[in-house]
Design an enzyme around this catalytic site. Structure first.
Site: not given
Ligand code: CP3
Length: 344
Positions: A36, A23, A27, A72, A149
């Site tokens: 965003r 990540r 944010r 994602d 999910y």
């Molecule tokens: O920089 C990076 O790592 C690349 C981008 C990336 C995102 N999601 C963007 C994202 C990666 C590698 C992921 C993987 C992902 N997504 C996982 C596996 C990794 C982990 O963290 O365990 C999972 C479980 C998800 C599912 C997911 N997507 C969740 C649970 C959330 C909400 C998280 C939150 O804190 O709100 C997301 C949204 C998401 N995907 C964001 C980002 C940067 C949140 C930011 C936003 O809304 O802009």
């Protein structure tokens, strides 16, 4: 030139420990929050140019050895017919979750080259601009985490729905895992063809299973994904959170690297691997909320425990927290480099 992260995945000699952070685009970066303001997460993922821009943001600030493509794990569910949204403060929400065998049957096959082409285009254009010794990482969700999910539909504390679907609907659960392993394998293969140097499979929620259930219901499907990637020349990384009890089983799925969280000291985790693969990790992401000295000491502890053993990729144990001050990343990467300079 082979990127140093790829060399470390293969346990070859490297000129320095490759470092990146899960990540790393997100944010905690003001420039990401700016994008965003006018674009949703799904808008960014549907636009190759925005995807490239956001992917490159952390590399412009920090001395990182990899770019992970901005996407994602849930993105491939959309062309399968899933109504997905990211709700601020709640996370991902699926409006038509899987609750019956007929829901599984209705999931549509798709070709990622047609439906997820912006991500693939962005991989090619990011590969063209990042340094030759840095890697571009593609990724996908593992079958069990995607199934979680799909079946839960939204946030869960106990994974009750997915676990009861597994026991009450064994044939439909198997059919779902079989579809999802094809999706993950096909999606990662397409990313390799687009130019990704390494591929990471996120099985974020596998740690919620006990070893017997993991071995009986999940392992073969993740192994199928890694087996299907052998035709690409990309090394593979397998990640799970909260899974010290599964380390040996996870390493049997066949990735080149296992990415471990902070729950075990990295040397202890590495010694538990059933096969001798490389390791990625494992700084606790909350360390980056602490003082400069705390960050320095915690990073140095990881490096000291690794002690130059070939096949280490420095990373966090899980994703960056949104409240992380960006300067903490500079301190952490500097600490990796100064440990190496001191021990060279
Ligand atoms: O920089 C990076 O790592 C690349 C981008 C990336 C995102 N999601 C963007 C994202 C990666 C590698 C992921 C993987 C992902 N997504 C996982 C596996 C990794 C982990 O963290 O365990 C999972 C479980 C998800 C599912 C997911 N997507 C969740 C649970 C959330 C909400 C998280 C939150 O804190 O709100 C997301 C949204 C998401 N995907 C964001 C980002 C940067 C949140 C930011 C936003 O809304 O802009």
């Amino acid at each position: 030139m082979t990127p140093r992260l790829v060399r470390a995945c293969r346990k070859e000699d490297v000129d320095r420990t490759p470092a990146w952070l899960m990540r790393q685009a997100g944010r905690y970066l003001p420039e990401y929050r700016k994008v965003r303001e006018t674009h949703s997460l799904l808008d960014i993922c549907a636009d190759a140019e925005l995807t490239s821009q956001v992917t490159l943001q952390p590399l412009e600030r920090f001395d990182l050895d990899a770019a992970i493509i901005f996407a994602d794990i849930l993105l491939p569910l959309v062309p399968m017919g899933i109504d997905l949204d990211f709700v601020p403060g709640r996370g991902p929400v699926i409006r038509n979750p899987i609750r019956s065998p007929s829901d599984v049957a209705a999931l549509a096959p798709f070709d990622p080259r047609d439906h997820l082409s912006p991500t693939l285009e962005a991989i090619s254009s990011v590969r063209a601009v990042v340094a030759k010794d840095a890697a571009v990482i593609g990724f996908a969700g593992a079958p069990f985490t995607l199934a979680s999910y799909l079946i839960e539909g939204g946030p869960t504390k106990n994974f009750g729905r997915v676990k009861s679907f597994m026991s009450n609907e064994p044939a439909a659960f198997l059919a779902l895992m079989t579809k999802l392993r094809e999706v993950a394998g096909g999606w990662l293969t397409a990313q390799a063809e687009a130019g990704a140097d390494a591929l990471q499979l996120f099985d974020t929620w596998a740690g919620w299973l006990n070893p017997v259930t993991y071995e009986q219901q999940v392992l073969a499907h993740s192994r199928f994904v890694f087996d299907s990637l052998k035709e690409t020349s990309c090394p593979t990384v397998h990640f799970a959170v909260g899974a010290p009890h599964l380390i040996e089983l996870l390493s049997r799925a066949g990735s080149d690297v296992l990415s471990v969280d902070w729950r075990l000291p990295i040397d202890e985790a590495w010694n538990r691997f059933g096969v001798d693969c490389a390791i990625q990790g494992n700084l606790d992401p909350t360390v980056l909320l602490g003082s400069e000295q705390h960050i320095f000491e915690a990073v140095t502890d990881v490096m000291r425990r690794v002690n130059g053993r070939p096949g280490h990729i420095f990373n966090l144990g899980h994703g960056m927290l949104p409240e992380t001050p960006p300067h903490a990343v500079t301190i952490a990467i500097d600490a990796v480099r100064s440990y190496e300079a001191a021990t060279a």
